[in-house]
Design a protein around this motif. Structure first.
Motif, PDB file in Angstrom:
ATOM      1  N   ASP A 196       0.923  -1.183  -0.239  1.00 31.53           N
ATOM      2  CA  ASP A 196      -0.123  -0.051  -0.480  1.00 31.53           C
ATOM      3  C   ASP A 196       0.745   1.120   0.026  1.00 31.53           C
ATOM      4  O   ASP A 196       0.772   2.618  -0.573  1.00 31.53           O
ATOM      5  CB  ASP A 196      -1.128  -0.169   1.137  1.00 31.53           C
ATOM      6  CG  ASP A 196      -2.490  -0.755   0.647  1.00 31.53           C
ATOM      7  OD1 ASP A 196      -2.333  -1.505  -0.450  1.00 31.53           O
ATOM      8  OD2 ASP A 196      -2.402  -1.543   2.232  1.00 31.53           O
ATOM      9  N   MET A 197       2.073   0.872   0.715  1.00 31.24           N
ATOM     10  CA  MET A 197       3.210   2.278   0.321  1.00 31.24           C
ATOM     11  C   MET A 197       3.862   3.139  -0.173  1.00 31.24           C
ATOM     12  O   MET A 197       3.708   3.843  -0.982  1.00 31.24           O
ATOM     13  CB  MET A 197       4.093   2.383   1.684  1.00 31.24           C
ATOM     14  CG  MET A 197       3.286   1.614   3.201  1.00 31.24           C
ATOM     15  SD  MET A 197       2.278   3.654   3.405  1.00 31.24           S
ATOM     16  CE  MET A 197       0.762   2.556   3.773  1.00 31.24           C
ATOM     17  N   ASP A 205       2.248   9.334  -6.135  1.00 31.80           N
ATOM     18  CA  ASP A 205       1.682  10.725  -5.437  1.00 31.80           C
ATOM     19  C   ASP A 205       3.082  11.774  -5.964  1.00 31.80           C
ATOM     20  O   ASP A 205       4.188  11.762  -6.244  1.00 31.80           O
ATOM     21  CB  ASP A 205       2.439  11.220  -3.913  1.00 31.80           C
ATOM     22  CG  ASP A 205       2.182  11.740  -3.162  1.00 31.80           C
ATOM     23  OD1 ASP A 205       1.977  13.229  -3.988  1.00 31.80           O
ATOM     24  OD2 ASP A 205       2.697  11.780  -1.919  1.00 31.80           O
ATOM     25  N   PRO A 206       2.463  12.531  -6.900  1.00 33.55           N
ATOM     26  CA  PRO A 206       2.896  13.646  -7.522  1.00 33.55           C
ATOM     27  C   PRO A 206       4.087  14.570  -6.794  1.00 33.55           C
ATOM     28  O   PRO A 206       5.144  15.278  -7.377  1.00 33.55           O
ATOM     29  CB  PRO A 206       1.501  15.118  -8.310  1.00 33.55           C
ATOM     30  CG  PRO A 206       0.903  14.387  -8.030  1.00 33.55           C
ATOM     31  CD  PRO A 206       0.965  12.633  -7.129  1.00 33.55           C
ATOM     32  N   GLU A 207       3.817  14.975  -5.645  1.00 35.65           N
ATOM     33  CA  GLU A 207       4.718  15.236  -4.340  1.00 35.65           C
ATOM     34  C   GLU A 207       6.136  15.304  -4.792  1.00 35.65           C
ATOM     35  O   GLU A 207       7.076  14.850  -3.638  1.00 35.65           O
ATOM     36  CB  GLU A 207       4.277  15.858  -3.529  1.00 35.65           C
ATOM     37  CG  GLU A 207       3.096  16.741  -3.062  1.00 35.65           C
ATOM     38  CD  GLU A 207       2.172  16.402  -1.719  1.00 35.65           C
ATOM     39  OE1 GLU A 207       2.511  16.916  -0.578  1.00 35.65           O
ATOM     40  OE2 GLU A 207       1.033  17.605  -1.792  1.00 35.65           O
ATOM     41  N   VAL A 208       5.561  13.401  -4.605  1.00 39.31           N
ATOM     42  CA  VAL A 208       6.676  11.952  -4.214  1.00 39.31           C
ATOM     43  C   VAL A 208       7.862  12.170  -5.674  1.00 39.31           C
ATOM     44  O   VAL A 208       8.938  12.460  -5.887  1.00 39.31           O
ATOM     45  CB  VAL A 208       6.448  10.942  -3.470  1.00 39.31           C
ATOM     46  CG1 VAL A 208       7.761  10.022  -3.525  1.00 39.31           C
ATOM     47  CG2 VAL A 208       6.081  11.479  -2.098  1.00 39.31           C
ATOM     48  N   MET A 209       6.703  11.899  -6.669  1.00 39.04           N
ATOM     49  CA  MET A 209       7.680  11.364  -7.915  1.00 39.04           C
ATOM     50  C   MET A 209       7.159  12.689  -8.844  1.00 39.04           C
ATOM     51  O   MET A 209       7.801  12.126 -10.172  1.00 39.04           O
ATOM     52  CB  MET A 209       6.983  10.217  -8.779  1.00 39.04           C
ATOM     53  CG  MET A 209       6.380   8.563  -7.923  1.00 39.04           C
ATOM     54  SD  MET A 209       7.816   7.898  -7.502  1.00 39.04           S
ATOM     55  CE  MET A 209       7.768   7.719  -8.933  1.00 39.04           C
ATOM     56  N   GLU A 210       6.657  13.610  -8.613  1.00 38.34           N
ATOM     57  CA  GLU A 210       6.554  14.918  -9.445  1.00 38.34           C
ATOM     58  C   GLU A 210       5.929  14.136 -10.483  1.00 38.34           C
ATOM     59  O   GLU A 210       4.836  13.789 -10.365  1.00 38.34           O
ATOM     60  CB  GLU A 210       7.914  15.529  -9.749  1.00 38.34           C
ATOM     61  CG  GLU A 210       9.136  16.139  -8.691  1.00 38.34           C
ATOM     62  CD  GLU A 210      10.584  16.998  -8.617  1.00 38.34           C
ATOM     63  OE1 GLU A 210      10.448  16.551 -10.043  1.00 38.34           O
ATOM     64  OE2 GLU A 210       9.887  17.032  -8.078  1.00 38.34           O
ATOM     65  N   LYS A 211       6.339  14.480 -11.740  1.00 39.08           N
ATOM     66  CA  LYS A 211       5.440  14.048 -13.208  1.00 39.08           C
ATOM     67  C   LYS A 211       6.003  12.791 -13.477  1.00 39.08           C
ATOM     68  O   LYS A 211       4.606  12.489 -14.440  1.00 39.08           O
ATOM     69  CB  LYS A 211       6.305  15.329 -14.428  1.00 39.08           C
ATOM     70  CG  LYS A 211       7.532  15.076 -15.078  1.00 39.08           C
ATOM     71  CD  LYS A 211       7.616  15.694 -16.431  1.00 39.08           C
ATOM     72  CE  LYS A 211       8.893  15.934 -16.096  1.00 39.08           C
ATOM     73  NZ  LYS A 211       9.398  14.929 -17.187  1.00 39.08           N
ATOM     74  N   ASP A 212       6.570  12.031 -12.456  1.00 41.50           N
ATOM     75  CA  ASP A 212       6.499  10.479 -12.929  1.00 41.50           C
ATOM     76  C   ASP A 212       5.998   9.820 -12.415  1.00 41.50           C
ATOM     77  O   ASP A 212       6.368   8.706 -12.290  1.00 41.50           O
ATOM     78  CB  ASP A 212       8.312  10.348 -12.639  1.00 41.50           C
ATOM     79  CG  ASP A 212       9.089  11.561 -14.025  1.00 41.50           C
ATOM     80  OD1 ASP A 212       8.249  11.860 -15.348  1.00 41.50           O
ATOM     81  OD2 ASP A 212      10.470  11.707 -14.124  1.00 41.50           O
TER      82      ASP A 212
END
Length: 121
Positions: free
Chosen positions: A31-32, A39-46
């Protein structure tokens, strides 16, 4: 000598509890991964969508199954730990970020089996 039924039941219960804990933490970590990789905050656009997430999770499952015994006292635990370290070193290369198995897994006891027992390492 007669077998002690109580000890056998206790051993079976302990094994069932360990398996339940393993499955619970495995699902939690899955799940994590899903949350972080989407999450865009973690992965940005990827960010990863469902299809790519499933590929990653299948890969994680493959490596989980392959290396799980490194956390146990299995006959090949020390070999698996060594292989994990080799793979990790190749990934982090010379960035000074590699820590050997014993440092990454503080609570896993050292095993003396397999390669160590035969005087190799």
């Amino acid at each position: 000598m007669a077998k002690n039924g109580y000890l056998e039941r206790q051993k079976a219960r302990d094994q069932a509890n360990r398996q339940a804990a393993r499955q619970t933490y495995e699902q939690f970590m899955t799940d994590m991964f899903i949350f972080a990789l989407n999450d865009p905050e973690v992965m940005e656009k990827d960010v990863l969508g469902y299809t790519r997430l499933m590929k990653v999770l299948r890969g994680v499952g493959k490596y989980y199954d392959l290396f799980f015994d490194a956390l146990t006292d299995a006959e090949d635990a020390d070999y698996l730990r060594h292989k994990m370290d080799e793979k990790m070193k190749a990934i982090v290369k010379n960035k000074g970020k590699f820590f050997p198995f014993e440092e990454r897994y503080d609570y896993v006891v050292e095993v003396i089996t397999g390669r160590k027992k035969k005087g190799r390492r």
